[in-house]
Design an enzyme around this catalytic site. Structure first.
Site, PDB file in Angstrom:
ATOM      1  CB  SER A  72       7.693   8.961   8.518  1.00 23.60           C
ATOM      2  OG  SER A  72       6.842   7.944   8.009  1.00 23.60           O
ATOM      3  CD  GLN A  73       1.124   8.436   6.470  1.00 23.68           C
ATOM      4  OE1 GLN A  73       0.186   9.235   6.508  1.00 23.68           O
ATOM      5  NE2 GLN A  73       0.949   7.139   6.597  1.00 23.68           N
ATOM      6  NE  ARG A 118      -3.729   0.413  13.390  1.00 24.82           N
ATOM      7  CZ  ARG A 118      -3.120   0.550  12.219  1.00 24.82           C
ATOM      8  NH1 ARG A 118      -1.799   0.633  12.173  1.00 24.82           N
ATOM      9  NH2 ARG A 118      -3.813   0.615  11.104  1.00 24.82           N
ATOM     10  CE  LYS A 127      -1.025   2.029   3.620  1.00 25.41           C
ATOM     11  NZ  LYS A 127      -1.464   2.587   4.922  1.00 25.41           N
ATOM     12  CB  SER A 128       3.802   2.162   2.073  1.00 27.57           C
ATOM     13  OG  SER A 128       3.199   1.879   3.315  1.00 27.57           O
ATOM     14  CG  ASP A 186       1.305   0.085   9.621  1.00 22.53           C
ATOM     15  OD1 ASP A 186       0.794   0.722  10.560  1.00 22.53           O
ATOM     16  OD2 ASP A 186       1.363   0.524   8.457  1.00 22.53           O
ATOM     17  NE  ARG A 228       6.368   6.523   0.679  1.00 21.16           N
ATOM     18  CZ  ARG A 228       5.598   6.252   1.729  1.00 21.16           C
ATOM     19  NH1 ARG A 228       4.511   5.501   1.584  1.00 21.16           N
ATOM     20  NH2 ARG A 228       5.907   6.711   2.933  1.00 21.16           N
ATOM     21  N   GLY A 285      -4.743   7.601   5.120  1.00 22.83           N
ATOM     22  CA  GLY A 285      -3.811   8.592   5.657  1.00 22.83           C
ATOM     23  C   GLY A 285      -2.749   9.004   4.663  1.00 22.83           C
TER      24      GLY A 285
END
Length: 419
Positions: free
Chosen positions: A170-171, A327, A25-26, A296, A30, A96
Site C-alpha cells: 500500500s506504500q 518473514r 512509525k507509520s 506487521d 507520514r 521502506g
C-alpha cells in the site's frame, strides 16, 4: 565470528506494569514528510525516534528542511513548501516508508535525487511505483527493480491520473497520494484491480494529509482524487505504535499478566490493532487467520500460536516475503528450530502447529532474525515460555522500538546478552 545474541530467562511471575509503546512509525514518517512539505513550523508530539524515522529526518534535512528535536518524542519541523536537490545520495537504511514516500515526493520538485538503502532495502521491490511515476512523465530509473532509485525531477507530473499496482504494498499508493497534493491540478490515483496490501494504511495516509491541509476524496474502493492544495504547517499528536503494542498484548496472555499501555486497543487507528481480538482469544486462537490487513502483527501472532491449543493457518500473507526479510521463511525456520514440525509453509500460507506442552521444555535454539526487528521482538515472546531461546542480532529492534529490551527488563524479565 561470534554472534551477538540475547537469551531470555523465562519469568516465573505474571508480567505486570505500565509501558507506553513508542509512537507509531507509520504515522511519524507520514507526518515528518508532510510537515517538511508544508509552509511554516509544525510540532510533531508523541513521535517515534528510531532508525526508520531518523532516516526520514536525515533525508529531509539534506533537502533543506530544518528539524529540531527538543526531546525524545518531539520533532519541530520548519517547512518551506518544497525539497531541494541534496548534495549526495540519500541513504535510508532499510526504511521502506521513507524510501517509497520520498521517491514520489521528490518528483514534485527540481533536481537529481538518488535514493538508496542498505543491502536489505536493495532487495525490496519498488518497480510498481517506478512504473507509475514513469507513466506520469517522471524521469526515474531503478535498474534492479529495487533501490537505488534515481529521480531526475522536473517539477511535478505531466499527467493528472495514474493507475498503480498495489498488490505488493500500500506504500506505493500512499507515496503517490502524498506527492499529488503538491501538484498544479487535481490528481487521480486508481488501483490496477482491487488488491492492495494493508489497505488500512491508506486511511492513515489520507487522515494525516487532511491534518496538514490536503483534500482527498475517495470514490469506491479503488480511486482517490487529490486536490492541489499543498500542505500547511500543523501541530500533530502521533498515537502509540499498534505493531509494538502487539508484543505487549501477547506478553500479557502468555504469562497471565496485566500490562497497562495507557491506550485501549479500540482507540488505535492503525490496522495492526485488529490483532488484539485474536491475541485475547489465546489459547483458543482461530484456526485460520487472514493477515492481509494486519501484516506487521503476523510475526507476533505466529509465535503466540506456537503455544495455542490447536493449529493456526495464516493466509493472505504473501507480501511478508518482501518485507525487511522473507518473514514467512524466517518464522518457519525459527519455529522449527524450537521444535521440528512446529511450522509448515504451504505456498505462501504458514501453518503453526500449536503445542502448549512446549512451555517449560529447555531447547538450544538460535533464532536467525535476518536483521529484522519484528522477527527479533516476536521470538522474544517464545523466550518467555521456553528456556534456551537465543535471539541473534537483538540490536535490530532499533529500527522501530529502540527501548524494547528495556521494556522487558522493566517488567522483571531477565536476559543475558553476549557479543
Amino acid at each position: 565470528m561470534t554472534k551477538d545474541t540475547l537469551t531470555i530467562t523465562p519469568p516465573t511471575h505474571a508480567l505486570q506494569g505500565r509501558i507506553m509503546p513508542p509512537g507509531s512509525k507509520s504515522i511519524t514518517n507520514r507526518a515528518l514528510l508532510l510537515a517538511g512539505l508544508a509552509k511554516g513550523v509544525s510540532k510533531l508530539a508523541g513521535a517515534l525516534k528510531s532508525d526508520d524515522t531518523l532516516y526520514m529526518a536525515y533525508a529531509l534535512r539534506a533537502m533543506g528542511v530544518v528539524i529540531e528535536e527538543p526531546d525524545h518524542t518531539t520533532f519541530i519541523v520548519h517547512g518551506n513548501g518544497g525539497l531541494k536537490e541534496p548534495e549526495n545520495a540519500l541513504f535510508l537504511g532499510n526504511a521502506g516508508t521513507a524510501t517509497r514516500f520520498l521517491t514520489a515526493a521528490v518528483a514534485m520538485f527540481e533536481g537529481t535525487f538518488i535514493i538508496d538503502g542498505d543491502e536489505h532495502m536493495q532487495k525490496r521491490p519498488i518497480s510498481p511505483l517506478v512504473h507509475g511515476l514513469s507513466t506520469l512523465g517522471v524521469d526515474v530509473l531503478a535498474p534492479t527493480g529495487c533501490p537505488p532509485v534515481t529521480v531526475w525531477a522536473k517539477g511535478g507530473f505531466t499527467k493528472n491520473h495514474v493507475t498503480i499496482d498495489a498488490g505488493l504494498s500500500s506504500q506505493y499508493v500512499s507515496a503517490l497520494l502524498m506527492a499529488a497534493a503538491c501538484g498544479r491540478e487535481a490528481f487521480t490515483v486508481e488501483l490496477a484491480g482491487t488488491a492492495i496490501g494493508a489497505r488500512g494504511y491508506i486511511t492513515l495516509t489520507t487522515a494525516c494529509m487532511e491534518a496538514f491541509g490536503a483534500k482527498v476524496h475517495q470514490e469506491g474502493d479503488a480511486k482517490w482524487i487529490i486536490e492541489p492544495t499543498g500542505y500547511k504547517a500543523a501541530d500533530y499528536l502521533i498515537e502509540p505504535d499498534a505493531s509494538a503494542a502487539t508484543y505487549l498484548w501477547a506478553m500479557e496472555v502468555l504469562t497471565g499478566g496485566k500490562i497497562d499501555l495507557g491506550v485501549a486497543a479500540s482507540e488505535f487507528s492503525q490496522p495492526d490493532a485488529r490483532s488484539y481480538d485474536m491475541i485475547a482469544a489465546f489459547p483458543h486462537m482461530p484456526g485460520s487467520i487472514d493477515g492481509s490487513q494486519m501484516q506487521d502483527a503476523i510475526p507476533t501472532l505466529a509465535v503466540l500460536a506456537a503455544f495455542n491449543n490447536s493449529p493456526v493457518r495464516f493466509t493472505g500473507i504473501e507480501n511478508l516475503r518482501v518485507k525487511e526479510c522473507d518473514r514467512i521463511r524466517a518464522l518457519s525456520l525459527g519455529l522449527n528450530n524450537i521444535s521440528a514440525g512446529l511450522a509448515v509453509e504451504e505456498g505462501d500460507d504458514l501453518i503453526v502447529n500449536g503445542n502448549p506442552a512446549l512451555a517449560g521444555k529447555p531447547v538450544d535454539a538460535l533464532i536467525d532474525t535476518f536483521a529484522d526487528h519484528r522477527i527479533a521482538m516476536s521470538f522474544a515472546l517464545a523466550g518467555l515460555k521456553i528456556p534456551g531461546i537465543k535471539i541473534e542480532n537483538p540490536s535490530c529492534v532499533a529500527k522501530t522500538y529502540p527501548g524494547y529490551w528495556d521494556a522487558l527488563a522493566s517488567l522483571g524479565v531477565a536476559f543475558e546478552r553476549r557479543a
